[in-house]
Structures are given as C-alpha cells and as structure tokens.
Design an enzyme around this catalytic site. Structure first.
Site, PDB file in Angstrom:
ATOM      1  N   ASN A  90       0.859  -1.147  -0.164  1.00  0.00           N
ATOM      2  CA  ASN A  90       0.165  -0.071   0.094  1.00  0.00           C
ATOM      3  C   ASN A  90       0.904   1.354  -0.055  1.00  0.00           C
ATOM      4  O   ASN A  90       0.189   2.378  -0.241  1.00  0.00           O
ATOM      5  CB  ASN A  90      -1.057  -0.175   1.243  1.00  0.00           C
ATOM      6  N   TYR A 155       3.597   8.731 -11.764  1.00  0.00           N
ATOM      7  CA  TYR A 155       2.542   8.055 -10.535  1.00  0.00           C
ATOM      8  C   TYR A 155       1.991   6.896 -11.536  1.00  0.00           C
ATOM      9  O   TYR A 155       1.579   5.662 -11.116  1.00  0.00           O
ATOM     10  CB  TYR A 155       1.758   9.046 -10.088  1.00  0.00           C
TER      11      TYR A 155
END
Length: 248
Positions: A90, A155
C-alpha cells in the site's frame, strides 16, 4: 483467520489505517509497515491511538523503496510473528509535475516508492508463502494507473506497472494456494484529502457518478475480502473502486 499474519505497507496512512483495522476485525495479526521519514515516535503514537480504540496492531519500520531496509523490516516481522501470510503493498508517494518539467529525481522517487517497493517486499514474502502453500498479495494501485492523469506520468506509470506485476506473478503461484490481486481506488476521503477544502472536494465529487468520494473503509473491506479464504478463486484481477469515475 486464526494465527495468520498480515503486513500492510504504508499502514499508518489514511487508507492503510483502515485496512489494518479491518484486517484486525477479521482476526488477522496485523503489522503496519511505516517509513514516515524515520519518525518512530509518530508511529508509536499511531499504535497507541489504535490501541485506545481496541485495535492491537503492531508497527514495523522500513523504507520499502530500499532493498536492505525492506529486508530488515520483513525479517523483523518474521522473527516476531513467525509468518507473513498476507502482504498488502500500500505504500506510495506522489511527485506531480507535467512531463516536460519532470525531473529524473521526481521520476525515480515515485517509481522506487510505488513500484520497486512492490518487488522488494513481495520477493521477500513469496517464498515463505510458497512453503506454507497459502498466501495473499494485494497491491494497492489507483484509478490513475488505469485512465492516466495530467501531471502524473510517473505515478500513473508506476501504478499501471503494479497490475502487470500482479497478473504475471499470479500465474506463477496460482497452483500453490497463493493469490495476487490489485485494488485500484479512486478519490478517497482521507484526512489528507479532506484538508484541501470543501470547494475543491465538491468539484472532484461532481466528476464521480455516485456523487461523492470513497471512504477508506470501503477500500479496506475489499482488501479484507481478497485476503480471505472465500476469495481463493480470485487471482490476477484488478478491482476498481472509484464510484464509476472510470469504467471499462
């Protein structure tokens, strides 16, 4: 889930905290991985706050973008808890910029924290899972890894890469009782996101068909299900949780 152990990287953040708490609710022994720039006091404070609310969640330091630090983190968890049966990748960062202005440092920081970290952590956990013939690897990607986003070539590339990783590894370990899946959240109302202000949040919500941002708990429930025994037939998949913002 008996004595099964779950390690959640980025576990003290908004979505990470919700995942840790839900996995604890499901009976896992939960360890929240953290970096926080080496702010151990902050992590201990987070742990104490969870305990006040009835959640016994351990913490483990590690810079998941660094192979040696990741190894020290995993070895510490294994030594203390005996296994890592569920790995939730995560941890992640953003360093937004239009591509023509993006620096190599901005590219490398995001690729290392968001994608190389998945390699670093998973390679350390997968062999013990193979030995025990049971395991769950869940990679937290993003809607922007599916649709792209202005100013986020780094990203979006890293988050898209996570799912290519997921699909390939899933094929390698499927026959060994291990599943590998991706969850791709859309805009989620964490405390950090809430701080940007109501006017901006309203504009974001207007682009989402359900008319609101997601809750961290909604992501956490999905992760908990994918971590469970009943989810054993789900592998190599990508679960989009974005309120209909991106459909395909």
């Amino acid at each position: 889930m008996g004595n099964k152990v779950a390690l959640v990287t980025g576990g003290t953040g908004g979505i990470g905290s919700a995942i840790c708490r839900e996995l604890a609710n499901q009976g896992f022994t939960v360890v929240a991985g953290y970096n926080s720039g080496g702010n151990h006091e902050k992590a201990q404070k987070w742990k104490a706050e969870q305990a006040k609310e009835g959640f016994d969640i351990d913490v483990a330091y590690g810079d998941v973008s660094d192979a040696d630090s990741a190894e020290a983190c995993v070895n510490g968890v294994l030594e203390k808890h005996g296994s890592i049966d569920v790995l939730v990748n995560n941890a992640g960062i953003t360093r937004d910029s239009t591509f023509r202005k993006m620096t190599l440092e901005q590219w490398d920081e995001v690729m290392n924290a968001n994608l190389r970290s998945v390699f670093n952590m998973t390679r350390l956990c997968i062999n013990p899972m193979l030995e025990s013939k049971w395991g769950r690897v869940i990679n937290i990607s993003s809607v922007n890894g599916q649709k792209g986003q202005f100013g986020q070539t780094n990203y979006a590339a890293a988050k898209a890469g996570m799912h290519g990783f997921t699909k390939s590894l899933a094929q390698e370990v499927a026959a060994k009782g291990i599943t590998v899946n991706t969850v791709s959240p859309g805009y989620v109302l964490t405390s950090m996101v809430a701080a940007i202000g109501d006017e901006i949040l309203e504009k974001i919500a207007s682009t989402i068909p359900v008319g609101r941002l997601g809750a961290p708990e909604e992501i956490a429930h999905a992760v908990a299900y994918l971590s469970s025994e009943p989810a054993a037939f789900i592998t190599g998949s990508n679960l989009a949780i974005n309120g209909g913002q991106h459909m395909f």
